[in-house]
Design an enzyme around this catalytic site. Structure first.
Site, PDB file in Angstrom:
ATOM      1  N   HIS A 129      37.407  39.386  47.044  1.00 21.24           N
ATOM      2  CA  HIS A 129      38.744  39.899  46.288  1.00 21.24           C
ATOM      3  C   HIS A 129      39.817  39.401  47.122  1.00 21.24           C
ATOM      4  CE1 HIS A 129      41.804  42.617  44.854  1.00 21.24           C
ATOM      5  NE2 HIS A 129      41.159  42.871  43.722  1.00 21.24           N
ATOM      6  N   GLU A 197      41.545  35.790  39.425  1.00 21.02           N
ATOM      7  CA  GLU A 197      42.795  36.716  39.618  1.00 21.02           C
ATOM      8  C   GLU A 197      43.946  36.223  40.277  1.00 21.02           C
ATOM      9  OE1 GLU A 197      40.812  41.104  39.658  1.00 21.02           O
ATOM     10  OE2 GLU A 197      40.600  40.342  41.603  1.00 21.02           O
ATOM     11  N   GLY A 203      48.232  44.210  40.752  1.00 18.28           N
ATOM     12  CA  GLY A 203      48.671  45.379  41.103  1.00 18.28           C
ATOM     13  C   GLY A 203      50.146  45.197  40.796  1.00 18.28           C
TER      14      GLY A 203
HETATM   15  P1  PGA Z   1      45.147  45.437  39.034  1.00 12.99           P
HETATM   16  O1  PGA Z   1      43.867  44.948  39.953  1.00 12.99           O
HETATM   17  O2  PGA Z   1      44.074  45.546  37.808  1.00 12.99           O
HETATM   18  O3  PGA Z   1      45.559  46.801  39.345  1.00 12.99           O
HETATM   19  O4  PGA Z   1      45.946  44.482  38.872  1.00 12.99           O
HETATM   20  C1  PGA Z   1      42.948  44.085  39.558  1.00 12.99           C
HETATM   21  C2  PGA Z   1      42.174  43.810  40.893  1.00 12.99           C
HETATM   22  O5  PGA Z   1      42.391  43.846  41.821  1.00 12.99           O
HETATM   23  O6  PGA Z   1      40.718  43.447  40.617  1.00 12.99           O
END
Ligand code: PGA
Length: 289
Positions: A129, A197, A203
């Protein structure tokens, strides 16, 4: 054939009380995915015991089983895994972890091994991640080591990758994805999902547009085809992650190469996460062979 995969990444949130109420409700919401619509009921679709899906033979009508609804995983922090596993036991909700170490055991204070997770009943683990990469020094090399160990221990892996805002703005997105995808080479593609991602979308409340996600996912599938061949690439689920919410989920999840979502903030609210799950299409059978 790709069955959409929706994964809640709770990050460092939650308590025993919240995991209990969340999962009790989520199990019900996931079972609702099986509820036959009038047209499917007329076509002979039957529910199994406790609302679980039945195979073709059990429906007894000779028709192919209906496309499966999305698969659902919840990844709470380590300390909540025992409660989560207990509550989700026997349900359609799988429990995953957010990280694992690459050694089976040893002098690694503060780490948890993939074998320990597997022994416990955990089935999935998130690896690589961007928060691990940015805040804890994770690299493609360590992410691959964790993923390899997880698969050896019998777990399935959600391997995360994605570009930063500076990389996107400089037009380097696909090069970054190509380089990061090389880290997948030694893995078993049948026990793998990849999460695209974009770091700038995590976030931040700013999600990739459906077209941006689709572009990267198609490219990534092509890279995976180069590593594993076309069949495994067609079967590989590529999830999108980064500010997925109930109001943008359907547009993202209906893109041809978006096979699910890794959901952070919006997965802390059970009704919000359930709405995202319900926005996902069913299993895709038309994937090109
Ligand atoms: P988010 O996070 O949906 O809060 O943007 C996604 C993630 O970090 O897997």
């Amino acid at each position: 054939m790709r069955r959409p995969l929706l994964c809640a990444n709770w990050k460092m949130h939650g308590s025993i009380a919240s995991v209990q109420s969340f999962l009790e409700t989520l199990v019900v919401r996931v079972d609702e995915l099986d509820a036959p619509s009038p047209s499917r009921r007329a076509a002979g679709f039957a529910l199994g015991e406790g609302g679980r899906r039945r195979g073709v033979a059990e429906t007894g009508v000779g028709a192919p089983a209906p496309p499966a609804p999305p698969e659902v995983i919840v990844c709470p922090p380590f300390t909540l895994l025992p409660a989560a596993l207990l509550i989700a036991s026997g349900s359609e909700v799988a429990i995953g972890a957010q990280n694992c170490h690459w050694k089976e055991n040893g002098a690694f204070t503060g780490e948890v091994s993939a074998w320990m997770l597997a022994e416990f009943g955990v089935r999935w683990v998130i690896v690589g991640h961007s928060e691990r990469r940015e805040l804890f020094g994770e690299t493609d090399v360590t992410a691959t080591a964790r993923a390899t160990a997880a698969q050896r221990a019998g777990l399935s892996v959600i391997f995360c990758l994605g570009e930063t805002l500076a990389q996107r703005d400089s037009g380097a997105t696909l090069q970054v994805i190509e380089a990061q995808a090389r880290a997948l080479a030694g893995l078993d593609p049948e026990r793998l999902a990849v999460a695209y991602e974009p770091v700038w979308a995590i976030g931040t409340g700013r999600n990739a547009t459906p077209a941006q996600a689709q572009e990267v996912h198609t490219y990534l599938r092509g890279q995976v085809a180069g590593l594993f061949g076309k069949g495994p690439a067609d079967r590989l689920r590529i999830l999108y992650g980064g500010s997925v919410k109930p109001d943008n989920a359907a547009a993202l999840l209906t893109q041809e190469d978006v096979d699910g979502a890794l959901v952070g903030g919006a997965s802390l609210d059970v009704e919000g996460f359930s709405a995202i799950i319900h926005a996902a299409p069913r299993e895709r059978r038309e994937a090109k062979e």
